[in-house]
Design a protein around this motif. Structure first.
Motif, short mmCIF file in Angstrom:
data_model
loop_
_atom_site.label_atom_id
_atom_site.label_comp_id
_atom_site.label_asym_id
_atom_site.label_seq_id
_atom_site.Cartn_x
_atom_site.Cartn_y
_atom_site.Cartn_z
N TRP A 267 -65.83 50.23 23.62
CA TRP A 267 -66.52 50.97 22.57
C TRP A 267 -66.80 50.05 21.37
CZ3 TRP A 267 -65.66 51.99 17.46
CH2 TRP A 267 -66.54 52.93 16.88
N ILE A 268 -65.77 49.22 21.03
CA ILE A 268 -65.95 48.33 19.86
C ILE A 268 -67.12 47.37 20.10
CG2 ILE A 268 -64.88 46.48 18.49
CD1 ILE A 268 -62.19 47.92 18.97
N VAL A 269 -67.13 46.78 21.30
CA VAL A 269 -68.21 45.84 21.63
C VAL A 269 -69.56 46.57 21.58
CG1 VAL A 269 -69.21 44.44 23.48
CG2 VAL A 269 -66.76 44.29 22.98
N GLY A 270 -69.60 47.74 22.18
CA GLY A 270 -70.85 48.53 22.17
C GLY A 270 -71.26 48.86 20.75
N PHE B 271 -72.46 45.49 18.93
CA PHE B 271 -73.70 44.86 19.40
C PHE B 271 -74.87 45.84 19.54
CE2 PHE B 271 -70.52 41.75 20.64
CZ PHE B 271 -71.11 40.60 20.13
N LEU B 272 -74.56 47.09 19.84
CA LEU B 272 -75.67 48.03 20.08
C LEU B 272 -75.96 48.92 18.87
CD1 LEU B 272 -74.78 49.12 23.72
CD2 LEU B 272 -76.42 47.40 22.99
N PHE B 273 -75.05 48.94 17.91
CA PHE B 273 -75.30 49.80 16.76
C PHE B 273 -75.23 49.03 15.43
CE2 PHE B 273 -74.04 52.87 13.51
CZ PHE B 273 -75.05 53.79 13.64
N ALA B 274 -74.05 48.46 15.15
CA ALA B 274 -73.87 47.83 13.83
C ALA B 274 -74.82 46.65 13.62
CB ALA B 274 -72.42 47.39 13.67
N TRP B 275 -74.91 45.79 14.63
CA TRP B 275 -75.78 44.62 14.46
C TRP B 275 -77.25 45.01 14.33
CZ3 TRP B 275 -79.73 42.19 17.17
CH2 TRP B 275 -80.13 40.96 16.60
N PRO B 276 -77.81 45.85 15.25
CA PRO B 276 -79.21 46.24 15.06
C PRO B 276 -79.44 46.96 13.74
CG PRO B 276 -78.45 46.92 17.24
CD PRO B 276 -77.25 46.42 16.50
#
Lengths: 330, 467
Positions: A26-29, A32-37
């Motif tokens: 979940w943290i990786v997701g 990379f898929l939410f916080a970074w974008p």
């Protein structure tokens, strides 16, 4: 003693590590898929970025453009107006219709399960299929909606080929002229979209039904003893007890209405037409990003939308103190 | 526990063997590249057209010892985003077919390569001379060919000859002729709803009428949008006059009805056997409708039902101003060659084969199979294609129009998608409101498009992509 403390600390560390490992997908997701974008899109909103070449920093230029379009009612301005019209009307109508339908469906009558199924059924139909179906239903010459309107004396409407809206100054003028014997071309494509949204109100109804079934019977009994009739019981018991759910549906409905895309894409064949009347913000985002290659401008638009939604949600939360009644444990 | 491990081991081994066998089978596939250099070709064709595409690839592969084309059908929606990601990721296809006005956008951003970067300059110059003007315009951005047009879409007027003759009317040559047909078959004075019309313009077709009235939408020399010019204004005023005469709401409702016809039938065709005329007696459409008319005629003749006769004519022109003969809006399919592609040489060979530059008879066969308009007169003159034209006389008009110097596409500028949307919305506004100020609508559109193009001009030049 100290040995056992060390062991405990070590086992805590192992547990913490194991916990983190279990959470890591979940943290990786999330990163990379939410916080970074999310963060990247803010940087892009300050850039000229065409998806293919590296972003070029241009400061607040994209935001200046949004402001100017807001004033001229072109581009973003038009999309925001359309979205406001659609969201305000569709969400309000969804709440009113949803509560009324749920109240009716909670009445213990023969065939209750069938009625409930009928109301819920449209909301499980895929949006694309439902949109195609509605194109047929709204056909000005052979569509069923115009046929039904003709029963109550309303002439054939142009629905998907009309940029006008019923609840607009032009709509009011049109309506008053009709009352004086003129033609009536009241409803346009945004109204068609609202009608289509209302068809899928079953999702909300299910939530209201669950909430209604949770209202303690003693409250109605007390109201009856006080001499309340059906309307008073609805107004003084059902509505206040439903208010937390109404509040939830209001916020979810608002967010969902702003995100509406698939149905608009199908109804307007991916153009946002006629006359830009189906150019909701989601459509404008899509076209400016993937047809006009303006990812920087699109990101700025998305951020403005985010801030507006946040403001609207905060406002709703602030006002909720006055009209949302939570049940206390006492 | 041990047994479970053994079982998992066996299953895993079986999977590996199956994968190896699948790969071995693939190597044995007679359709494989067998050591030749593979060319990945993205296209969006489906249905009957896909068979034609596969056949072209098969013929090319059979003719080759060096290259092998693998066609990959991609959904047309969002093809741009997919291509951009592929280019940015360093693994683009070698050749892509496209029909949206994106050539300049892609060229400016360096997503695709100019032809001179992938082919000998002399060959590019020769092809430039060899293809038709209309095909060259579709493939050019800033005087450089960035693509290779492989088929043209031409618009003309289809008419129901039988109905026109019944009313002693001739196929229209001028705008007045067309007005007369419309007025005779559905009188202008009456604003009541009608079951059929002689002719009504479609607001999306301002491109075609604008060019026929002698207008241009963009002046390449000054890089200015010139939408608010007398010919375009004249064209839009004439088109909108139909909305005023018949009632814009009536026309909008009638047009919407076209979408609900059973099987999306061509609205020129009668819906049942007792009728001679369809919803329109004259309508603008492209060459692909020739197939529909032929199928309709065959079907009626097979059942012994009287069949109306149909014809095709170029867009009529106004009597005044400086109209262009055989003018119109051309669109078409074109090949582009993405930057960073691994086999641009093979892609170039395939593109030349497809358009008939290497062997016109191959392109003549392709165009006859697909009902497509060739991009060069050399292909048109091929006996095989001439036979096709003899069998489909209506198609000949489209081919002749494609050879006219007055067929123009949507201007090939970065931001063409916005250009197109804005023009079509302006035309809709003029139709939607009978009292609309057309001058203001066009001025607004011109200003919006110019602002958008200027913004695009500020973009850096293409060619900066380092895949």
């Amino acid at each position: 003693m100290s040995q056992s403390t060390t062991n405990l600390k070590q086992s805590e560390k192992v547990d913490r590590f194991a916990g983190l490992m279990f959470c890591s997908p979940w943290i990786v997701g999330f990163v990379f898929l939410f916080a970074w974008p999310f963060a990247a899109s803010f940087y892009w909103s300050l850039c000229r970025f065409d998806l293919i070449n590296p972003p070029e920093f241009i400061g607040l230029e994209n935001y200046r453009r949004l402001t100017s379009e807001l004033q001229s009612q072109k581009g973003f301005g038009l999309a925001l107006t359309n979205t406001l019209y659609y969201s305000l009307i569709s969400v309000s109508l969804s709440v009113v219709t949803g509560v009324l339908l749920a109240t009716l469906l909670s009445a213990k009558v023969k065939g209750q399960a069938i009625y409930r199924t009928l109301v819920f059924l449209p909301s499980v139909i895929p949006i694309v299929a439902a949109s195609v179906l509605w194109i047929w239903l709204l056909d000005p010459e052979s569509g069923m909606i115009n046929y039904l309107l003709s029963w109550i004396g309303i002439p054939s409407q142009n629905w998907l080929n009309q940029s006008r809206s019923a609840l607009s100054p032009a709509g009011f003028t049109e309506f008053s002229q009709w009352l004086q014997g003129g033609a009536l071309n009241l409803f346009g494509s945004k109204d068609a979209l609202i009608l289509m949204t209302m068809w899928g109100v079953g999702n909300f109804v299910v939530i209201y039904l669950a909430a209604i079934s949770d209202i303690p019977g003693q409250l109605y009994e007390a109201a009856e003893i006080d001499g309340a009739n059906v309307i008073r019981k609805f107004y003084h018991v059902t509505l206040p007890m439903l208010s937390p759910v109404i509040f939830f549906n209001l916020i979810m409905g608002l967010i969902r209405s702003v995100q509406t895309f698939a149905s608009v894409y199908v109804l307007s064949e991916g153009t946002g037409e006629p006359g830009g009347s189906l150019m909701l913000i989601s459509m404008q985002l899509f076209l400016s990003a993937f047809a006009d290659f303006e990812m920087g401008y699109t990101s700025a638009m998305a951020w403005v939308l985010f801030v507006l939604l946040l403001a609207a949600t905060t406002l709703l939360f602030r006002t909720s103190k006055h009209w949302v009644h939570y049940r206390t444990s006492s | 526990m041990n047994k479970t491990n053994i079982l998992i081991g066996i299953l895993f081994s079986l999977l590996v063997v199956a994968a190896l066998l699948k790969n071995w089978n693939h190597e044995q596939d007679p359709e494989n590249s067998s050591g030749r250099s593979e060319v990945i070709f993205w296209h969006f064709w489906g249905g009957e057209d896909r068979d034609v595409v596969d056949d072209v690839a098969r013929r090319f592969n059979a003719s080759q010892t060096k290259y092998f084309v693998r066609p990959v059908a991609m959904p047309g929606n969002n093809l741009q985003a997919k291509l951009f990601l592929a280019v940015a990721g360093g693994d683009p296809p070698d050749i892509v077919n496209q029909d949206d006005p994106v050539l300049a956008d892609w060229g400016q951003r360096g997503v695709i390569q100019p032809l001179v970067d992938i082919a000998p300059a002399a060959e590019v110059t020769e092809i430039e001379r060899w293809i038709l003007d209309s095909a060259r315009r579709l493939s050019t951005y800033q005087d450089k060919m960035y693509g290779l047009c492989n088929g043209l879409d031409i618009r003309a007027l289809y008419y129901n000859k039988t109905v026109l003759e019944q009313h002693q009317l001739q196929p229209p040559r001028t705008i007045s002729d067309l007005d007369e047909i419309a007025n005779t078959l559905a009188p202008f004075q009456s604003t009541e709803k009608k079951q059929s019309y002689g002719y009504i313009p479609d607001s999306r077709r301002l491109w075609a009428w604008g060019y026929a009235f002698g207008g241009d939408f963009y002046d390449a020399s000054s890089q200015r949008v010139v939408v608010d010019s007398p010919p375009i204004r004249g064209a839009l005023q004439w088109m909108a006059s139909y909305a005023q005469r018949y009632g814009s709401d009536n026309l909008a409702a009638f047009r919407q009805g076209d979408q609900s016809l059973p099987g999306k039938i061509f609205p020129l065709l009668p819906l049942d056997d007792q009728e001679t005329s369809g919803r329109y007696s004259v309508i603008m459409d492209g060459q692909w409708r020739v197939r529909n008319l032929a199928a309709f005629t065959r079907n009626r003749q097979a059942r012994g039902v009287a069949t109306p006769e149909f014809g095709v004519c170029p867009l009529p022109i106004p009597e005044t101003g400086s109209p262009r003969k055989n003018a119109g809006w051309v669109n078409g399919n074109f090949f582009v060659f993405p930057k960073g592609a691994k086999n641009s040489d093979g892609a170039w060979e395939f593109a030349k084969f497809w358009i008939g530059f290497t062997d016109p008879s191959q392109a003549a066969k392709t165009c006859s199979q697909g009902g497509w308009i060739p991009v060069s007169q050399t292909v048109t003159q091929d006996p095989q294609f001439q036979t096709y034209l003899d069998e489909n006389p209506l198609f000949r008009t489209f081919v002749e129009l494609s050879e006219s110097p007055n067929q123009f596409p949507i201007p090939s500028v970065p931001g063409a998608a916005f250009f197109r949307r804005t023009i079509e919305r302006a035309a809709f506004q003029a139709f939607d409101d009978p009292h609309a100020d057309i001058d203001k609508i066009l001025k607004d559109a011109e200003q919006q498009i110019q602002t958008h193009l200027n913004r695009n001009d500020n973009l850096r030049d293409g060619g900066r992509v380092d895949p």
